[in-house]
Design a protein around this motif. Structure first.
Motif, mmCIF file in Angstrom:
data_model
loop_
_atom_site.group_PDB
_atom_site.id
_atom_site.type_symbol
_atom_site.label_atom_id
_atom_site.label_comp_id
_atom_site.label_asym_id
_atom_site.label_seq_id
_atom_site.Cartn_x
_atom_site.Cartn_y
_atom_site.Cartn_z
ATOM 1 N N GLY A 55 0.780 -1.183 -0.149
ATOM 2 C CA GLY A 55 0.112 0.114 -0.059
ATOM 3 C C GLY A 55 0.794 1.110 0.017
ATOM 4 O O GLY A 55 1.980 1.296 0.313
ATOM 5 N N LYS A 56 0.196 2.504 -0.276
ATOM 6 C CA LYS A 56 0.911 3.582 0.004
ATOM 7 C C LYS A 56 -0.079 4.554 0.538
ATOM 8 O O LYS A 56 -1.286 4.591 0.434
ATOM 9 C CB LYS A 56 1.106 3.960 -1.730
ATOM 10 N N ILE A 57 0.532 5.693 1.129
ATOM 11 C CA ILE A 57 -0.160 6.858 1.625
ATOM 12 C C ILE A 57 0.330 7.981 1.346
ATOM 13 O O ILE A 57 1.533 8.169 1.644
ATOM 14 C CB ILE A 57 -0.078 6.201 3.294
ATOM 15 N N LYS A 58 -0.507 8.823 0.718
ATOM 16 C CA LYS A 58 -0.034 10.291 0.297
ATOM 17 C C LYS A 58 0.334 11.187 1.524
ATOM 18 O O LYS A 58 1.480 11.781 1.358
ATOM 19 C CB LYS A 58 -1.286 10.799 -0.300
ATOM 20 N N ASN A 59 -0.340 11.187 2.467
ATOM 21 C CA ASN A 59 -0.076 11.964 3.590
ATOM 22 C C ASN A 59 -0.951 11.812 4.791
ATOM 23 O O ASN A 59 -1.742 10.703 4.739
ATOM 24 C CB ASN A 59 -0.145 13.618 3.293
ATOM 25 N N LYS A 60 -0.709 12.346 6.005
ATOM 26 C CA LYS A 60 -1.323 12.172 6.952
ATOM 27 C C LYS A 60 -2.763 12.354 7.043
ATOM 28 O O LYS A 60 -3.916 11.656 7.736
ATOM 29 C CB LYS A 60 -0.695 13.259 8.182
ATOM 30 N N ALA A 61 -3.220 13.253 6.121
ATOM 31 C CA ALA A 61 -4.866 13.357 6.206
ATOM 32 C C ALA A 61 -5.326 12.414 5.271
ATOM 33 O O ALA A 61 -6.826 12.113 4.904
ATOM 34 C CB ALA A 61 -5.082 14.822 5.495
ATOM 35 N N SER A 62 -4.801 11.549 4.425
ATOM 36 C CA SER A 62 -5.363 10.491 3.362
ATOM 37 C C SER A 62 -5.166 9.113 3.999
ATOM 38 O O SER A 62 -4.436 8.615 4.732
ATOM 39 C CB SER A 62 -4.784 10.526 2.077
ATOM 40 N N GLU A 63 -6.189 8.435 3.653
ATOM 41 C CA GLU A 63 -6.336 6.793 3.908
ATOM 42 C C GLU A 63 -5.204 5.973 2.678
ATOM 43 O O GLU A 63 -5.141 6.443 1.856
ATOM 44 C CB GLU A 63 -7.514 6.154 4.027
ATOM 45 N N PRO A 64 -4.812 4.766 3.323
ATOM 46 C CA PRO A 64 -3.887 4.354 2.201
ATOM 47 C C PRO A 64 -4.744 3.804 1.072
ATOM 48 O O PRO A 64 -5.793 3.466 0.867
ATOM 49 C CB PRO A 64 -3.356 3.084 2.917
ATOM 50 N N THR A 65 -3.841 3.644 -0.092
ATOM 51 C CA THR A 65 -4.320 3.200 -1.486
ATOM 52 C C THR A 65 -3.640 1.732 -1.486
ATOM 53 O O THR A 65 -2.444 1.671 -1.433
ATOM 54 C CB THR A 65 -3.871 3.999 -2.463
ATOM 55 N N VAL A 66 -4.421 0.955 -1.950
ATOM 56 C CA VAL A 66 -3.971 -0.338 -2.324
ATOM 57 C C VAL A 66 -3.234 -0.426 -3.446
ATOM 58 O O VAL A 66 -3.855 -0.311 -4.620
ATOM 59 C CB VAL A 66 -5.364 -1.359 -1.980
ATOM 60 N N ILE A 67 -2.034 -1.062 -3.652
ATOM 61 C CA ILE A 67 -1.361 -1.263 -4.808
ATOM 62 C C ILE A 67 -1.497 -2.859 -5.290
ATOM 63 O O ILE A 67 -1.822 -3.176 -6.492
ATOM 64 C CB ILE A 67 -0.064 -0.865 -4.584
ATOM 65 N N GLN A 68 -1.227 -3.560 -4.191
ATOM 66 C CA GLN A 68 -1.585 -5.092 -4.471
ATOM 67 C C GLN A 68 -1.735 -5.697 -3.110
ATOM 68 O O GLN A 68 -1.412 -5.568 -2.331
ATOM 69 C CB GLN A 68 -0.079 -5.659 -5.025
ATOM 70 N N HIS A 69 -2.789 -6.755 -3.201
ATOM 71 C CA HIS A 69 -2.840 -7.558 -2.033
ATOM 72 C C HIS A 69 -3.477 -9.089 -2.316
ATOM 73 O O HIS A 69 -4.020 -9.405 -3.290
ATOM 74 C CB HIS A 69 -3.800 -6.883 -0.970
ATOM 75 N N ASN A 70 -3.343 -9.827 -1.222
ATOM 76 C CA ASN A 70 -3.880 -11.243 -1.186
ATOM 77 C C ASN A 70 -5.454 -11.195 -0.925
ATOM 78 O O ASN A 70 -5.877 -10.376 -0.299
ATOM 79 C CB ASN A 70 -2.981 -11.789 -0.176
ATOM 80 N N PRO A 71 -6.143 -11.876 -1.683
ATOM 81 C CA PRO A 71 -7.466 -11.711 -1.624
ATOM 82 C C PRO A 71 -7.977 -12.007 -0.146
ATOM 83 O O PRO A 71 -8.968 -11.641 0.446
ATOM 84 C CB PRO A 71 -8.322 -12.694 -2.364
ATOM 85 N N ARG A 72 -7.200 -12.668 0.844
ATOM 86 C CA ARG A 72 -7.620 -13.045 2.012
ATOM 87 C C ARG A 72 -7.159 -12.180 2.982
ATOM 88 O O ARG A 72 -7.304 -12.074 4.366
ATOM 89 C CB ARG A 72 -7.212 -14.463 2.372
ATOM 90 N N VAL A 73 -6.350 -11.183 2.556
ATOM 91 C CA VAL A 73 -5.811 -10.000 3.441
ATOM 92 C C VAL A 73 -6.883 -8.861 3.403
ATOM 93 O O VAL A 73 -6.972 -8.399 2.374
ATOM 94 C CB VAL A 73 -4.437 -9.838 3.127
ATOM 95 N N GLU A 74 -6.775 -8.336 4.465
ATOM 96 C CA GLU A 74 -7.670 -7.032 4.633
ATOM 97 C C GLU A 74 -6.928 -6.084 5.638
ATOM 98 O O GLU A 74 -6.453 -6.312 6.520
ATOM 99 C CB GLU A 74 -9.145 -7.502 5.531
ATOM 100 N N PHE A 75 -7.113 -4.708 4.923
ATOM 101 C CA PHE A 75 -6.540 -3.637 5.591
ATOM 102 C C PHE A 75 -7.230 -3.102 6.816
ATOM 103 O O PHE A 75 -8.421 -2.821 6.494
ATOM 104 C CB PHE A 75 -5.879 -2.587 4.554
#
Length: 183
Positions: free
Chosen positions: A38-58
């Motif tokens: 994942g990537k986080i733009k700054n403190k005010a934004s939530e993470p954006t998912v770049i890649q993840h396993n289908p059984r993994v939840e942020f």
């Protein structure tokens, strides 16, 4: 430790002294298999998912105080047992990189451990140590009293009346003293 077919939280938080911008975080299984990126733009934004396993939840959040980038692994299987590494890279801190590792064990069923024998042993050992300390303390007090009693008797035997026997001609008086030899 996780129960087979359950969901398990893999916690990870990070701190930064100067904030973050374009922070990248990844989760690895056994150091090689990427399970979340994942990537986080700054403190005010939530993470954006770049890649993840289908059984993994942020389940984390970086808009709050703790900078939480935790994940939940759903429907855990025995093959999920191993090392999970949370990796954080902060470009604002000259690309400083930080890791945290969690070792996961997956079990068929949770076993309740009976600690009765352990508690009895600890209680007995603790009681014996307490009795030993009490015995040593009593011994010390008794020896102190005996010493003081004996010191008192010595004072009675050694003490003098304080009378000057020099005029009475008694033993130890000046009259009995021999004159110094003449040279």
């Amino acid at each position: 430790m996780a129960l087979n077919n359950s969901n398990v939280l893999l916690p990870c938080t990070f701190t930064t002294c100067i904030g973050f911008q374009d922070l990248v975080f990844t989760w690895y299984f056994n150091s090689t298999e990427l399970i979340y990126h994942g990537k986080i733009k700054n403190k005010a934004s939530e993470p954006t998912v770049i890649q993840h396993n289908p059984r993994v939840e942020f389940v984390g959040s970086t808009t709050k105080k703790d900078n939480n980038i935790s994940i939940v692994l759903n429907n855990v299987e025995f093959s999920d047992a191993g090392k999970y590494t949370c990796h954080v890279k902060n470009p604002k801190e000259k690309n400083a990189q930080h890791n945290a590792t969690i070792f996961l064990t997956v079990v068929h069923k949770m076993v309740k451990t009976d600690n009765t024998v352990t508690l009895i042993i600890v209680g007995v050992v603790g009681g014996l140590i307490g009795l030993l300390i009490l015995f040593m303390l009593i011994k010390r007090v008794v020896l102190f009293i005996i010493k003081k009693t004996q010191d008192g008797k010595k004072e009675c035997l050694v003490s003098s009346s304080g009378n000057d026997n020099t005029e009475n001609g008694l033993a130890g008086s000046k009259a009995e003293q021999k004159a110094p030899p003449k040279a």
